[in-house]
Design an enzyme around this catalytic site. Structure first.
Site, short mmCIF file in Angstrom:
data_model
loop_
_atom_site.label_atom_id
_atom_site.label_comp_id
_atom_site.label_asym_id
_atom_site.label_seq_id
_atom_site.Cartn_x
_atom_site.Cartn_y
_atom_site.Cartn_z
N HIS A 185 57.42 47.38 -20.55
CA HIS A 185 56.98 48.52 -19.76
C HIS A 185 57.76 49.81 -20.10
O HIS A 185 58.61 50.00 -21.23
CB HIS A 185 57.60 48.39 -18.23
CG HIS A 185 56.65 47.47 -17.38
ND1 HIS A 185 56.94 46.06 -17.55
CD2 HIS A 185 55.71 47.88 -16.62
CE1 HIS A 185 55.90 45.42 -16.90
NE2 HIS A 185 55.30 46.54 -16.40
N LYS A 202 60.53 52.97 -15.91
CA LYS A 202 60.65 51.99 -14.98
C LYS A 202 62.04 51.77 -14.36
O LYS A 202 62.97 51.53 -15.24
CB LYS A 202 60.00 50.71 -15.61
CG LYS A 202 60.00 49.55 -14.48
CD LYS A 202 59.03 48.25 -15.03
CE LYS A 202 58.64 47.57 -14.07
NZ LYS A 202 58.10 47.68 -12.71
#
Lengths: 248, 248, 248, 248
Positions: free
Chosen positions: D133, D137
């Protein structure tokens, strides 16, 4: 302990099947049948399941013997048309409780890849296939890639999905791959590779990729064992590994 | 603080360049030049470096002005032949200490991918390219894939590497891709993708893969800033980003 | 035809080296030296290059013999500290025109992957390593992954690149991998895999991935041959394959 | 033309849903309900299906209104425990022919990835998850990766598959990932990435990899439309998109 006979036991694939059966805790290899051996050796040894990896010529005679003697038979072959299927069903009708399983592909990973591609096919506008094989392969695309494209195309047609969007107006010959039932397939032939395939599906903002890497024929053994374990509970005719893998 | 002028500042790429320069700690954006603006605004603002992302038509006039006024110029263009290069060198000869950098591709990742492919090309018998772009792209293969294939082919020829091994005797049209200087290139066009390329090199028992994923034009900014930072120390003509990236 | 002696010829790696030398058109295998054999067999056979794949204990004695008798020596080992390097240089000083090449890794693909990772390291804020090996491997991360992380970390430090951005505030133990000199390394251990590594570099809007798949030890042969071919033109000490691969 | 109301229409996700409904040929957006609006606007506009993307607090009151007025309701939420499910079923019992669909994840690709991983889980000894990601995040692993690991672990347990083989005896902290129900999960956080996950399954001689790349929230729209199209034929309670995707 399931008692297993292997037909075609002296070939390359047959030897691998024998080895796999011998290494399984829940099976016993009771007969290795090669060219010229009597089929009665199967029943003499008390085999419950026969695995047939002989030839397209030998396989129907073997099946008749096994089914008429109450021996379940797993047949590894990709060449069965409707005539042979009908013949098998006639023999099975006279052998209640006995099963025949015709398996075109024993690779669990390849079977799962094809089934997943089929299940996903209708949910994405774009789909293409890239397969990579060693440099000694004679045909392109591979049989597995062609089969995958056919399954994907059929699933899309059934769901009413139109052609994938493609604005290409200027292309070098071959750049966009080979069309198999309208699905682009790209074949790479590389030293250092074995047998690999990716099915790539694309929709707005996302991609789903299903990839199978087959590094050795040892992977077939797992599918053979799954077929042997599953056939006892499946009287009658079963086509493909999908059912014993819980995918049907 | 390096004072920077941007030419073509009102276009899409130009706006992105302006934004990148403004967000850099070590630079000051002193002039945004658009179509119809006077070039004298560059020197009036005291610009030390000009970044030119205008058009193939405008770029030579702009360069003459900048170089003759002692302003380093970074030119983003892929269309420079020998005539233009010779002209730039003539202007540079009259401007000691001033630099011109012609950059066909500002994407640091793409430049690295191409250079690595070139460096590896002679060490593997097999090499193929797979590029994937969004479904609105008109040409196949992409310009970057073609350029990569040319560089790889040239490196192999120089090292005396022969054609890749390939036993294909039966192929569907297009399955083996497009040949660019003998290197197979495969182009996928997928909804959900942006701009992606893999160069796959194979030798006995091993594969080396160099992959670039470009998800937005924002990636260009990094290359533009590297060029601005590097040009002061590079009087005369520099072609490509390779030198400022430490790859030359 | 270069005349080659192999030391450690009866080991697994040594056998593979012998086979590779024998299959090369431009080399002749003139001596296979195993444990207990006399080193004089090297010179008796007229060997021009010795390839030493014995043990850390045996290798220095072998090197002294080869270099003092004018035989170039390629040493495959990863355990050479400054003391051994200094000793080799002392022997080389007395043997003008003779070369010694110390090669920690004969895999051309792995060497290229590490060098490319090092060259790219300073140009991207984020970098992580994912390596996958068969389920029988005892250590994690692999030696190659650790070495890659060290090279990448050193290149970033030299260029003044700070730590990679990471907003993680809540993580399960182990989720973010092992930190090797600050570089996250993730180790997968999978049945069906051999030896694979990916170095992934990320910047605004783009990713660059360098991947190496090693499917068999046969890949070492290519590096051994490259070393044999290159050592004649490299008197004195050479560390690593990088120079003969055109990467130094 | 199905008449659709969107609840939570002024939020980011709600706006995207409105846009998707408006661009679909077979639907009409008849009501956009935001915070403070009267629910009677749903029935006044003649909506047949309501899509609720509000909050965990608002959603049950909205559902009661819709179901009691005969409006099918698609609820996008991941936080429904047994109490809420029971309550929905009570309301549905009084509304024959009306459907409620609770959808924790509208991403078609993510739902397919998780389902395929679950279907394949029992057929391979090894399985690990790698998710990547963007660097902003906060949690690791991602919710999708945790959920996938739970599904895979449950499928393996049900089939009696033991722990994956792993000979690691010496590991740096974190190298082997985080264990979620015994499944190793590796989390990368990279500038230049968005949201990506790979489930890798390995058996003797083969690997099967299922990968999902989500590049934008636009991918949710496809799942929302599938839910709207499917709910009319599914009276009563449906959990998840699997059923309308043909995966149940």
């Amino acid at each position: 302990m399931t008692k297993v006979a292997v037909l075609g036991a002296r070939g390359k694939l047959g030897s691998a099947v024998c080895e796999a059966v011998e290494s399984a805790d829940d099976m016993e290899l009771v007969a290795r049948i090669g060219r010229g051996d009597e089929l009665s050796a199967i029943t003499d040894a008390g085999a419950e399941v026969a695995v047939d990896v002989t030839t397209l010529e030998a396989v129907m005679g073997n099946a008749e013997f096994c089914l008429s003697h109450g021996v379940h038979t797993v047949i590894g072959t990709s060449g069965f048309g409707p005539d042979r299927v009908e013949q098998l069903e006639a023999w099975l009708a006279k052998a209640p409780g006995v099963g025949a399983m015709v398996v075109p592909n024993f690779s669990v990973g390849a079977v799962l890849m094809m089934r997943f591609a089929e299940l996903a096919a209708a949910h994405f506008p774009s789909v293409e296939i890239v397969e990579t094989h060693h440099e000694r392969k004679a045909d392109a695309p591979s049989g597995t890639a062609r089969r995958t494209a056919e399954l994907v195309a059929a699933a899309r047609e059934q769901a009413g999905v139109g052609p994938a969007p493609d604005a290409t107006t200027s292309a070098l010959d071959g750049a966009r791959g080979a069309a198999v039932d309208g699905i682009p397939v790209h074949s790479l032939r590389m030293s250092g590779s074995v047998a690999h395939q990716e099915v790539i599906l694309g929709g707005v903002g996302e991609l789903l990729t299903i990839r199978h890497d087959s590094l050795s024929h040892a992977s077939f053994a797992h599918g053979v064992l799954a077929a042997i374990r599953g056939i006892g509970a499946r009287p009658g005719l079963t086509i493909g590994l999908e059912d014993v893998l819980g995918l049907a």
